[in-house]
Design an enzyme around this catalytic site. Structure first.
Site, PDB file in Angstrom:
ATOM      1  N   TYR A 170       0.834  -1.193   0.000  1.00 32.21           N
ATOM      2  CA  TYR A 170       0.000   0.000   0.000  1.00 32.21           C
ATOM      3  C   TYR A 170       0.879   1.257   0.000  1.00 32.21           C
ATOM      4  O   TYR A 170       2.101   1.171  -0.047  1.00 32.21           O
ATOM      5  CB  TYR A 170      -0.964  -0.044   1.185  1.00 32.21           C
ATOM      6  CG  TYR A 170      -1.917  -1.215   1.119  1.00 32.21           C
ATOM      7  CD1 TYR A 170      -2.729  -1.409   0.007  1.00 32.21           C
ATOM      8  CD2 TYR A 170      -2.003  -2.140   2.152  1.00 32.21           C
ATOM      9  CE1 TYR A 170      -3.603  -2.488  -0.072  1.00 32.21           C
ATOM     10  CE2 TYR A 170      -2.865  -3.226   2.085  1.00 32.21           C
ATOM     11  CZ  TYR A 170      -3.663  -3.395   0.966  1.00 32.21           C
ATOM     12  OH  TYR A 170      -4.513  -4.462   0.880  1.00 32.21           O
ATOM     13  N   ARG A 218       2.599  -1.667  11.212  1.00 29.58           N
ATOM     14  CA  ARG A 218       2.613  -3.017  10.636  1.00 29.58           C
ATOM     15  C   ARG A 218       3.467  -2.961   9.388  1.00 29.58           C
ATOM     16  O   ARG A 218       3.265  -2.093   8.537  1.00 29.58           O
ATOM     17  CB  ARG A 218       1.205  -3.504  10.307  1.00 29.58           C
ATOM     18  CG  ARG A 218       1.183  -5.032  10.083  1.00 29.58           C
ATOM     19  CD  ARG A 218      -0.201  -5.601  10.133  1.00 29.58           C
ATOM     20  NE  ARG A 218      -0.137  -7.001  10.533  1.00 29.58           N
ATOM     21  CZ  ARG A 218      -0.849  -7.982   9.974  1.00 29.58           C
ATOM     22  NH1 ARG A 218      -1.684  -7.715   8.991  1.00 29.58           N
ATOM     23  NH2 ARG A 218      -0.734  -9.211  10.398  1.00 29.58           N
ATOM     24  N   CYS A 342      -7.624 -22.060   3.305  1.00 29.98           N
ATOM     25  CA  CYS A 342      -8.155 -22.228   1.949  1.00 29.98           C
ATOM     26  C   CYS A 342      -8.395 -20.880   1.262  1.00 29.98           C
ATOM     27  O   CYS A 342      -8.400 -20.799   0.032  1.00 29.98           O
ATOM     28  CB  CYS A 342      -9.453 -23.018   1.982  1.00 29.98           C
ATOM     29  SG  CYS A 342     -10.839 -22.115   2.730  1.00 29.98           S
ATOM     30  N   CYS A 346     -12.987 -16.107   3.044  1.00 34.76           N
ATOM     31  CA  CYS A 346     -12.507 -14.819   3.542  1.00 34.76           C
ATOM     32  C   CYS A 346     -11.956 -13.966   2.409  1.00 34.76           C
ATOM     33  O   CYS A 346     -12.680 -13.188   1.794  1.00 34.76           O
ATOM     34  CB  CYS A 346     -11.487 -15.025   4.663  1.00 34.76           C
ATOM     35  SG  CYS A 346     -10.122 -16.148   4.261  1.00 34.76           S
TER      36      CYS A 346
END
Length: 633
Positions: A170, A218, A342, A346
């Site tokens: 980002y 982060r 998987c 989400c």
């Protein structure tokens, strides 16, 4: 008592345990990024289940920097009341709340925002397929003010922590990375220059937050790109960030150009970031938070016990099991519904602009409307078929107080679980099978081996309610030669039948490509024959790149737009070429195993059909239908 449940201080905060809900996108906010009841209920339930602090996902600081239509926003004061309602709900439920403020930068899309994306350099993001423009120095200075105003709103909205997003490609991360920053002015080139804008943003945010709101960053420990940001530079960035006011470092990985390291699928090792957090802890004097496939209780405990990190950031694991922290605290390890990585419910959903669901948890994203409530009238429920749909239906039926009998023709439960878990890198599907089996055993579900073929076979059980979950069977297309002895089904191979050395697989969907991986890994020469114009239909974005790289590495041939004329003992004949093969494997679709359902409907009043017996699909569909069917009894 494990150290996982010792309090930890981050700046002015005291957090009750070492569990942070990672800032993973959930797609549950209202259009434009407004808080709604659905997102409140989602976070409220995790807070009620003892998560120490919840980071509510990325919150957009500017209209052109929003990555998703259903992503929280904070670029205007009008968002503050809704965000305040969210933080109040989280606080009242017993947790602290943090906001990760971010701008998507070169990974934004004009299709979503209506505005051309901005970036340090005009380098398109291949995943998004966009056309960003390079920011001017004046725009960089203005963007710094935008971030600072977002931090002010975060504080006013009642958040306890502001996490500045320096990861995942980002805007701020793209300035740090030599992959995306090709500037030649004071904001590009050397690490000192690339750090300038992000560190200035962080410093001013820390001033706004003062002594009452924690400030953290982060950051991707490794971008996993040849020309991307590497850990040696990340260490320096972290040290400078601490000087600028960061009170903790949260480690993640990757960017959209290496998206498999950002939201790690099954083929990425569990805890792969722990070596980075362990090393960083030796070099900084603030708490280090680690993420990355932490879906094992012993692994989570070890990381904290052995001082490899100070805190755990868990995203998908708290989607798959909202009670994860409580179960860890009570050491009910067999009751944990682990994430299988998987990414279907989400991140795949979120990338499509939808709200999250979960392959193993049908309640995820539907916390208000999908409650497991005790049945008013207790019934005798008989379920035929012990695959994922039938097992989930049995679990929920029993939790609601019904007497449950689960019948399957096989000796052991699981349906196609073992087949799905056989190809390389798919073994974590068995985490869900094991969870369901453990729950059925603990709940006292009666499991019977019998092949139910007729009404009379079922009638002897005297059911009040019947659920049919008999799945689907592979089909063989009407191709000349398909009845030859060397032509077999993909499931037979995955069940252990020995294959030939030179194999042609007819069908390049999920089953065909996974069978190809399995055989190529065993050293076989494999050709995939697909009638469509590409293979891998239905493979999610975090899996696709790895799948194609795996097939290429193992020299799997691919023929698309193929029309098969005939199968002979030595070859598969196409319209315009021939494929030599000593074995042909069919992976060309499924048909529901529903031959006797018509008879059952005539005999029994309360019959429901769930899973592949309706239409061949995925485990995520089976779980949802099993849950919903049991909820209606």
């Amino acid at each position: 008592m494990t150290n996982l449940f010792n309090p930890i201080k981050i700046g002015p905060l005291t957090i009750k345990n070492r569990f942070m809900m990672a800032p993973m996108e959930n797609g549950l906010a209202g259009e434009g990024g407004v808080v709604n009841d659905r997102i409140i209920r989602f976070f409220e339930e995790r807070a009620r289940n003892e998560v120490g602090i919840i980071i509510t996902g990325s919150v957009g600081v500017s209209p052109e920097g929003r990555g998703l239509p259903t992503q929280l926003s904070i670029y205007d004061d009008r968002f503050i009341p809704g965000l305040k309602k969210l933080t109040n709900a989280i606080h009242n439920a017993g947790s602290l709340a943090g906001a990760q403020i971010y701008h998507a930068g070169r990974q934004a899309s004009e299709a979503i925002t209506g505005i051309q994306p901005i970036a340090p350099s005009a380098i398109p993001c291949a995943v998004v397929g966009n056309d960003p423009r390079a920011m001017t120095v004046e725009e960089i200075l203005e963007m710094k003010k935008t971030f600072v105003q977002a931090a002010r709103r975060t504080v006013e909205a009642g958040f306890d922590m502001v996490e500045v997003h320096l990861a995942h490609g980002y805007l701020l991360h793209s300035f740090l990375s030599p992959h995306s920053n090709k500037r030649t002015d004071e904001y590009g080139g050397s690490l000192e220059n690339r750090m300038r804008f992000p560190i200035e943003v962080l410093r001013e945010i820390a001033e706004v937050c003062g002594n009452h709101t924690a400030v953290t960053i982060r950051i991707s420990a490794d971008e996993y790109l040849d020309d991307g940001l590497k850990f040696n530079e990340v260490i320096t960035i972290c040290q400078e960030a601490i000087k600028a006011g960061a009170q903790a470092i949260s480690l993640t990985a990757g960017s959209y150009d290496a998206v498999e390291y950002t939201i790690q699928p099954m083929f990425i090792d569990q805890g792969f970031l722990v070596p980075f957090s362990k090393k960083l802890k030796e070099l900084v004097d603030v708490p280090v938070i680690v993420a990355g496939r932490l879906n094992d209780a012993k692994l989570m405990e070890r990381i904290i016990e052995q001082d490899e990190a100070d805190m755990l950031a868990i995203g998908r694991g708290l989607i798959s099991d909202e009670e994860l922290v409580v179960k860890m605290h009570e050491q009910r390890y067999d009751d944990i519904r682990y994430c299988v990585a998987c990414n279907q419910g989400c991140i795949d959903n979120v990338f499509q602009g939808k709200g999250i669901t979960c392959l193993v948890n049908a309640r995820a994203g539907f916390e208000a409307e999908r409650q497991i409530e005790e049945a008013i009238t207790k019934k005798k429920v008989v379920i035929v078929g012990a695959g994922p749909a039938g097992m989930e239906a049995a679990r929920v039926s029993r939790l609601r107080g019904h007497t449950v009998t689960l019948i399957d023709k096989e000796e052991s439960v699981g349906g196609k679980f073992n087949i799905l878990a056989t190809p390389p890198e798919k073994d974590t599907f068995l985490l869900y099978k094991d969870y369901l089996h453990n729950q059925l055993t603990k709940l006292g579900v009666q499991i019977i081996k019998e092949n139910i073929k007729t009404v009379f076979d079922l009638k002897k059980y005297q059911p009040d309610s019947v659920i049919i979950a008999t799945g689907a069977n592979q089909t063989t297309p009407s191709i000349k030669g398909a009845d030859l002895n060397h032509v077999i089904l993909a499931e037979d191979i995955l069940n252990g039948i020995e294959s030939g050395n030179t194999v042609a697989i007819i069908g390049g969907g999920l089953v065909g490509t996974e069978t190809a991986k399995f055989l190529a890994n065993a050293g076989k020469h494999v050709t995939i024959i697909e009638m469509a114009d590409s293979i891998g239909r239905g493979v999610g974005p975090t899996f696709a790149g790895h799948l194609f790289a795996y097939l290429e590495e193992h020299n799997v041939n691919q023929i698309v737009n193929a029309k098969i004329v005939e199968i002979t003992p030595e070859k598969v004949i196409l319209e315009n070429q021939e494929v030599v093969a000593d074995q042909v494997i069919i992976a060309a679709g499924y048909a529901p195993n529903n031959s006797f359902i018509g008879e059952l409907n005539q005999e029994f009043k309360n019959i429901q059909t769930i899973g592949d017996v309706n239409q061949a699909r995925r485990i995520i569909d089976a779980t949802e239908e099993g849950f919903l069917a049991a909820s209606q009894i």
